[in-house]
Write a protein that holds these residues in place. Structure first.
Motif, PDB file in Angstrom:
ATOM      1  N   LEU A  23      69.209  37.569  71.644  1.00 40.88           N
ATOM      2  CA  LEU A  23      69.769  36.149  71.746  1.00 40.88           C
ATOM      3  C   LEU A  23      70.947  35.865  70.924  1.00 40.88           C
ATOM      4  O   LEU A  23      71.558  34.884  71.011  1.00 40.88           O
ATOM      5  N   LYS A  24      71.363  36.834  69.790  1.00 42.97           N
ATOM      6  CA  LYS A  24      72.234  36.555  69.159  1.00 42.97           C
ATOM      7  C   LYS A  24      73.829  36.528  69.612  1.00 42.97           C
ATOM      8  O   LYS A  24      74.702  35.977  69.151  1.00 42.97           O
ATOM      9  N   ASP A  25      73.812  37.060  71.011  1.00 43.26           N
ATOM     10  CA  ASP A  25      75.067  37.093  71.515  1.00 43.26           C
ATOM     11  C   ASP A  25      75.422  35.864  72.453  1.00 43.26           C
ATOM     12  O   ASP A  25      76.341  36.161  73.402  1.00 43.26           O
ATOM     13  N   GLY A  26      74.133  35.056  72.717  1.00 44.71           N
ATOM     14  CA  GLY A  26      74.346  34.042  73.575  1.00 44.71           C
ATOM     15  C   GLY A  26      73.156  33.673  74.313  1.00 44.71           C
ATOM     16  O   GLY A  26      71.923  34.659  74.243  1.00 44.71           O
ATOM     17  N   PRO A  27      72.958  32.573  74.998  1.00 47.30           N
ATOM     18  CA  PRO A  27      71.828  32.081  75.703  1.00 47.30           C
ATOM     19  C   PRO A  27      71.530  33.137  76.885  1.00 47.30           C
ATOM     20  O   PRO A  27      72.361  33.653  77.419  1.00 47.30           O
ATOM     21  N   ILE A  33      66.511  38.535  78.948  1.00 47.81           N
ATOM     22  CA  ILE A  33      65.845  39.025  77.809  1.00 47.81           C
ATOM     23  C   ILE A  33      65.240  40.378  77.903  1.00 47.81           C
ATOM     24  O   ILE A  33      65.383  41.284  77.302  1.00 47.81           O
ATOM     25  N   MET A  34      64.449  40.349  79.209  1.00 50.93           N
ATOM     26  CA  MET A  34      63.636  41.536  79.378  1.00 50.93           C
ATOM     27  C   MET A  34      64.629  42.884  79.724  1.00 50.93           C
ATOM     28  O   MET A  34      64.495  44.024  78.990  1.00 50.93           O
ATOM     29  N   LYS A  35      65.533  42.327  80.437  1.00 48.65           N
ATOM     30  CA  LYS A  35      66.610  43.511  80.764  1.00 48.65           C
ATOM     31  C   LYS A  35      67.357  43.905  79.546  1.00 48.65           C
ATOM     32  O   LYS A  35      67.856  45.169  79.363  1.00 48.65           O
ATOM     33  N   LYS A  36      67.903  42.994  78.791  1.00 46.54           N
ATOM     34  CA  LYS A  36      68.536  43.381  77.302  1.00 46.54           C
ATOM     35  C   LYS A  36      67.743  44.142  76.491  1.00 46.54           C
ATOM     36  O   LYS A  36      68.313  45.047  75.792  1.00 46.54           O
ATOM     37  N   ILE A  37      66.699  43.840  76.296  1.00 47.21           N
ATOM     38  CA  ILE A  37      65.653  44.470  75.529  1.00 47.21           C
ATOM     39  C   ILE A  37      65.456  46.111  75.862  1.00 47.21           C
ATOM     40  O   ILE A  37      65.605  47.055  75.378  1.00 47.21           O
ATOM     41  N   SER A  38      65.373  45.893  77.243  1.00 49.27           N
ATOM     42  CA  SER A  38      65.295  47.441  78.085  1.00 49.27           C
ATOM     43  C   SER A  38      66.722  48.098  77.636  1.00 49.27           C
ATOM     44  O   SER A  38      66.776  49.466  77.085  1.00 49.27           O
ATOM     45  N   GLU A  39      67.678  47.645  77.686  1.00 46.56           N
ATOM     46  CA  GLU A  39      69.181  48.219  77.564  1.00 46.56           C
ATOM     47  C   GLU A  39      69.247  48.656  76.187  1.00 46.56           C
ATOM     48  O   GLU A  39      69.686  49.562  75.890  1.00 46.56           O
ATOM     49  N   LEU A  40      68.781  47.752  75.299  1.00 45.87           N
ATOM     50  CA  LEU A  40      68.880  47.855  73.973  1.00 45.87           C
ATOM     51  C   LEU A  40      68.130  49.245  73.360  1.00 45.87           C
ATOM     52  O   LEU A  40      68.610  49.806  72.669  1.00 45.87           O
ATOM     53  N   TYR A  76      67.354  30.215  76.972  1.00 47.66           N
ATOM     54  CA  TYR A  76      66.949  30.246  75.747  1.00 47.66           C
ATOM     55  C   TYR A  76      68.111  30.645  74.791  1.00 47.66           C
ATOM     56  O   TYR A  76      68.952  31.323  74.914  1.00 47.66           O
ATOM     57  N   ARG A  77      68.179  29.958  73.774  1.00 45.30           N
ATOM     58  CA  ARG A  77      69.346  30.077  72.771  1.00 45.30           C
ATOM     59  C   ARG A  77      68.957  30.222  71.337  1.00 45.30           C
ATOM     60  O   ARG A  77      67.889  29.452  70.870  1.00 45.30           O
ATOM     61  N   LEU A  78      69.238  30.820  70.322  1.00 46.64           N
ATOM     62  CA  LEU A  78      69.060  30.807  68.891  1.00 46.64           C
ATOM     63  C   LEU A  78      69.434  29.499  68.347  1.00 46.64           C
ATOM     64  O   LEU A  78      70.236  29.014  68.710  1.00 46.64           O
TER      65      LEU A  78
END
Length: 162
Positions: A23-27, A33-40, A76-78
């Protein structure tokens, strides 16, 4: 964590920090979120809604993220507090990500990912595999296990577990 402690890596205790990290890069919405974690993590691992949404609710209750409805989705956003907590844990999160990626590379180099894919295929087709083929599969698996154990035992750096 020592380099030999890769088996002690636990995503469960790190998951809330991974959510903050993506979430640090934006909402983002939950699926994002699920997809970004998988990519990360550069893996086939995709966190389930059953872990993501309760984590988001917990983080929101803690004041680390906030949400708003956009269209049909909750985004969601930080918060400032969430960013502060992330900064305090940034080294640990980035080290975790590095270790997961490194482990993934080792598993791929060893062919373990292909082996897991074959096992998944066997599992998905269990009821249609005839008994004689099951017996052959079992024999091959036992031979692979014997060979691998022998190779590991003969490796100079191998140290038996206590």
């Amino acid at each position: 964590m020592k380099s030999g402690d890769v088996g002690l890596i636990r995503i469960r205790g790190m998951f809330k920090h991974l959510v903050l990290y993506v979430l640090k890069d934006g909402p983002l919405h939950g699926y994002g979120i699920m997809k970004k974690i998988s990519e990360l993590l550069q893996s086939d691992y995709m966190p389930s809604p059953g872990i993501v949404y309760p984590t988001l609710q917990m983080l929101e209750d803690m004041g680390l993220v906030e949400s708003r409805v956009e269209g049909r989705r909750k985004v969601y956003r930080l918060t400032e507090e969430g960013m502060k907590v992330l900064r305090e844990n940034m080294h640990e999160v980035e080290e975790f990500i590095r270790k997961i990626r490194h482990l993934r590379n080792i598993l791929e180099d060893l062919g373990i990912m292909d082996l897991l894919s074959a096992i998944r295929s066997i599992y998905e087709n269990l009821t249609s595999i005839p008994p004689e083929t099951r017996h052959k599969i079992r024999s091959h698996i036992q031979e692979i296990i014997r060979t691998l154990r022998s190779m590991i035992k003969d490796t100079p750096t191998h140290q038996p577990r206590p």
